[in-house]
Design an enzyme around this catalytic site. Structure first.
Site, PDB file in Angstrom:
ATOM      1  N   GLY A 248       0.814  -1.214   0.000  1.00 56.87           N
ATOM      2  CA  GLY A 248       0.000   0.000   0.000  1.00 56.87           C
ATOM      3  C   GLY A 248       0.844   1.259   0.000  1.00 56.87           C
ATOM      4  O   GLY A 248       0.531   2.243  -0.683  1.00 56.87           O
ATOM      5  N   ASP A 249       1.943   1.244   0.750  1.00 48.41           N
ATOM      6  CA  ASP A 249       2.856   2.386   0.782  1.00 48.41           C
ATOM      7  C   ASP A 249       3.500   2.598  -0.583  1.00 48.41           C
ATOM      8  O   ASP A 249       3.721   3.735  -1.011  1.00 48.41           O
ATOM      9  CB  ASP A 249       3.948   2.172   1.832  1.00 48.41           C
ATOM     10  CG  ASP A 249       3.373   1.813   3.196  1.00 48.41           C
ATOM     11  OD1 ASP A 249       2.264   2.289   3.507  1.00 48.41           O
ATOM     12  OD2 ASP A 249       4.016   1.039   3.935  1.00 48.41           O
TER      13      ASP A 249
END
Length: 304
Positions: A248-249
């Site tokens: 996600g990052d």
């Protein structure tokens, strides 16, 4: 300039075991330590994609020193505020196909350290991008991201990746982009989303609350992007998931890289999906070559 803010960083201690027996002495096969925290991950991926950033936040003690040194080794610029207590340790244990996490508590952040952060952020300029990512430490108020946004100079573009009360409060201040996953969207509205139409519906509710653009990641099921005028769906390329940590990052970093290059938002969305997928398909955070390889397999569809 791109800045990343990690209020709650960690030293990630990753242990690999053949098997785990509760209540017994277990010997690891391998172990390694990494700088952790969502904003820090974004800075690392941005560096891999050829973009400079300045990592901001709070670090303390020998664990904080480790994170700082490791980031400097990667030639990532840092301007952390020093705390008295030790930065937390997060243990991630992998045994077979089972992953177990034990997350530590962050050190106390005093009022004067918080004020130091606000003064630091006042120096940002029109055209800068600020990525605020991760959870809020217990010693800070849940609406800290909202307060930070209220004090930023005009023209700073904010990308926000958090959840719960912190997201619910900060979205009211009009961030340029937020990136909840589908679980975080359900948690925020206390509902169970049944289909993709409902996913879009609740994403639009976040937009009405203040977010200019909303990207909703759904792991292997793709992602939605809701802009001021359109809704887009992007597929996830085929691959074997090796590591979910940081995916996600990486999506946030890919999107941010595209924004800093002045690309249109559809292309930024595609870059975000490619970066997130590349990290998921790798044991480490993605590289530029891995992202470029996947870009050709991503199709962005405009939803009527």
């Amino acid at each position: 300039m791109i800045y990343t803010l990690t209020l709650n960083p960690s030293l990630d201690y990753i242990i690999q075991l053949n098997s785990f027996e509760e209540g017994r002495v277990n010997i690891s096969n391998s172990e390694h330590k990494l700088p952790g925290g969502k904003g820090i991950n974004v800075s690392q991926v941005l560096k891999n994609l050829g973009h400079e950033s300045v990592a901001l936040g709070f670090l303390g003690g020998f664990t904080g020193d480790f994170i700082h040194v490791e980031l400097l080794k990667q030639n990532i610029k840092c301007d952390f505020i020093k705390l008295e207590g030790d930065t937390r340790v997060n243990v991630k244990m992998k045994s077979g196909n089972v992953e177990t996490e034990i997350n530590g508590n962050s050190p106390e952040i005093s009022q004067d350290k918080k004020e130091e952060l606000f003064k630091q952020l006042e120096t940002l300029k029109d055209g800068d991008i600020l990525v605020m990512a991760g959870s809020v430490p217990l010693s800070l108020e849940s609406d800290i991201y909202k307060k930070i946004m209220a004090g930023l100079p005009t023209g700073v573009k904010v990308i926000l990746d958090t959840k719960g009360k912190a997201l619910g409060e900060a979205v009211k201040s009009g961030p340029y982009l937020i990136k909840p996953n589908h679980h975080e969207l359900e948690e925020l509205f206390d509902i169970k989303i049944q289909n993709k139409n409902e996913m879009i519906e609740y994403g639009k509710k976040l937009q009405k609350l203040g977010a200019k653009n909303v990207a909703i990641s759904m792991a292997g099921d793709g992602a939605f992007l809701i802009t001021e005028n359109s809704v887009y769906f992007g597929n996830v390329p085929k691959g074997i998931v090796q590591n979910s940590v940081g995916a996600g990052d990486s999506m946030v970093a890919g999107f941010t890289a595209g924004i800093s290059e002045g690309l249109n938002i559809e292309t930024c969305f595609s870059m975000g999906i490619a970066a997130g997928s590349a990290s998921a398909f790798s044991k480490n955070l993605c590289t530029l070559s891995e992202v470029k390889k996947l870009l050709k397999d991503i199709k962005i569809e405009k939803i009527n």
